[in-house]
Design a protein around this motif. Sequence first.
Motif, PDB file in Angstrom:
ATOM      1  N   GLU A   1       0.839  -1.214   0.000  1.00  0.00           N
ATOM      2  CA  GLU A   1       0.000   0.000   0.000  1.00  0.00           C
ATOM      3  C   GLU A   1       0.869   1.258   0.000  1.00  0.00           C
ATOM      4  O   GLU A   1       0.622   2.210  -0.735  1.00  0.00           O
ATOM      5  CB  GLU A   1      -0.930   0.015   1.226  1.00  0.00           C
ATOM      6  CG  GLU A   1      -2.180  -0.818   0.966  1.00  0.00           C
ATOM      7  CD  GLU A   1      -3.014  -1.063   2.213  1.00  0.00           C
ATOM      8  OE1 GLU A   1      -2.510  -0.805   3.330  1.00  0.00           O
ATOM      9  OE2 GLU A   1      -4.147  -1.531   2.060  1.00  0.00           O
TER      10      GLU A   1
ATOM     11  N   ASN B   1       1.039   4.207  -2.778  1.00  0.00           N
ATOM     12  CA  ASN B   1       0.864   5.626  -2.416  1.00  0.00           C
ATOM     13  C   ASN B   1       2.052   6.469  -2.820  1.00  0.00           C
ATOM     14  O   ASN B   1       1.936   7.669  -3.024  1.00  0.00           O
ATOM     15  CB  ASN B   1       0.666   5.783  -0.894  1.00  0.00           C
ATOM     16  CG  ASN B   1      -0.688   5.246  -0.487  1.00  0.00           C
ATOM     17  OD1 ASN B   1      -1.601   5.166  -1.321  1.00  0.00           O
ATOM     18  ND2 ASN B   1      -0.829   4.854   0.779  1.00  0.00           N
TER      19      ASN B   1
ATOM     20  N   THR C   1      -5.541  -3.824  -3.264  1.00  0.00           N
ATOM     21  CA  THR C   1      -4.764  -2.601  -3.036  1.00  0.00           C
ATOM     22  C   THR C   1      -4.702  -1.792  -4.340  1.00  0.00           C
ATOM     23  O   THR C   1      -5.097  -2.280  -5.403  1.00  0.00           O
ATOM     24  CB  THR C   1      -3.313  -2.914  -2.593  1.00  0.00           C
ATOM     25  OG1 THR C   1      -2.664  -3.617  -3.658  1.00  0.00           O
ATOM     26  CG2 THR C   1      -3.277  -3.744  -1.324  1.00  0.00           C
TER      27      THR C   1
END
Length: 487
Positions: free
Chosen positions: A229, A233, A270
């Motif tokens: 994750e 990001n 995800t």
Amino acid sequence: MKQSKEKYTQIIEPSLKLARMRKSNNITINHFFMDPKYLNLGAGKYYMIKTYGCQGNLADSEKLAGILENMGFTKTDNELKADFVLFNTCAIRENAEDRVYGELGRFSKFKKRKNDMLIGLCGCMPQEEKTIANLKERFPQVDIIFGTHNITSLPAYLYDALKEGKKIINVLSVEGDLFEDVPVVRDHSKKAWVNIMYGCDEFCTYCIVPYTRGKERSRRPEDIIKEVEDLANNGYVEVTLLGQNVNAYGKDFIDIKYTFADLLKALHLTAIKRIRYTTSHPRDLDDATIEAMALGGNIMPHLHLPVQSGSNEVLKRMNRKYTKEEYLDKINKLKKAIPDISFTTDIIVAFPGETEEQFQETLALVNEVGYDGAFTFIYSPREGTPASKYPNDLTLEMKHERLNRLNEVVNANALRGHQKYENQIVEVLVDGFSKSNQNILTGYTKHNMLVNFENNTNQQCQIGDLVNVKVTKAYSWHLFGEVINSN
Ligand code: 5AD
Ligand code: SF4
């Protein structure tokens, strides 16, 4: 830097026999902590890491780079400028080791001119007893030697070497605990390796890895999911989940039931755009994993499934624990669940006792599966493994002749597999520019095929972009194409 002619100071001898003592599956998870006394040790100094071998080593080198940069070291590609040169080595075949010895010879000469240069050697080679003896005798210029289980101790070794002029050998024969939050400097800004487990419990009779990398230890799923994750990001597009046998993921958990298929399903949710994994063991690849792969989306339709041989007798002697029929059964299930799936594999030729007929069974299997590519190797005896004691009366000429014949069949299949994409539009993750021609971009398709391509559109292509490319020509090892406008 202080230099010393003193003998090596910390010696924990490795032992292949010891590494087989695999008792506990209670693993402690440590969080990496850098003692402040190491923080400025590398200020004003340059490092260079030379990595050999598999993706596991590439991933370790990214952590070693992270640790070194945390200590203030700066990366250099200039061999003569480096104050610390670290060889992260591979022991899987003899030629991998020979290359390291050749390079050590070259660097030992540099060291004569720049005698405050420190040389380190880590990875799989020092996990073998004979390497330690060899290094001590032939390359006493190597200052720091450590193995696969203690890379997080590098700051302490450098401290001892730099501040106290010590020479260090510290190789642990029994695997250590897991470390989370190790700093990392990734080689690529859009594609990341993510270790999901370490070690291997398979003990294929030819393979040194279970001895050099220890028993299987899985990272906790929540740590892996968080890492993926965070990568998404931070703009990463692709992750490759790493383990010697990812299909055994989770088997060592004693408090939870969580498998590789569970992990794939969780990562499917995800934001990361592409998920790959390597390497799989055919025996442990289960229906649940096939089901998870069939979810598609960010799970890429490519599988690297090492077969090693197409002969049941050879597979048995290799201790692969599956038959050709069982392997093909899984391939067929995968083809049914993911109709456009692409397969690649690893194959060893001239395993001790391999007959011409048995070799031909391998050729037949390559044609039957229709691999889009394969890594092919001549069997290399590894001291301490069972197969190294098997009699092998094949001459060097026969070994090379088999490898050449296999490569011809592999290349013909790969070309056929690639030709399916001619005139098709494929999604390519832009990786960079071709080394030989800066007007040509390179990248990989969802099926993990290398594409070299031109961009004659007015659309800018940047590393990490997913672009549509029309394939104009197929080759055995790559595709060629051109960007088409995305609107
Ligand atoms: N000799 C030749 N090839 C080997 N491999 C592993 N051990 C050996 C060896 N002793 C190959 C296998 C494995 C790949 C990573 O390396 O094909 O899948
Ligand atoms: Fe080696 Fe076999 Fe383990 Fe792969 S599965 S690392 S070939 S022992």
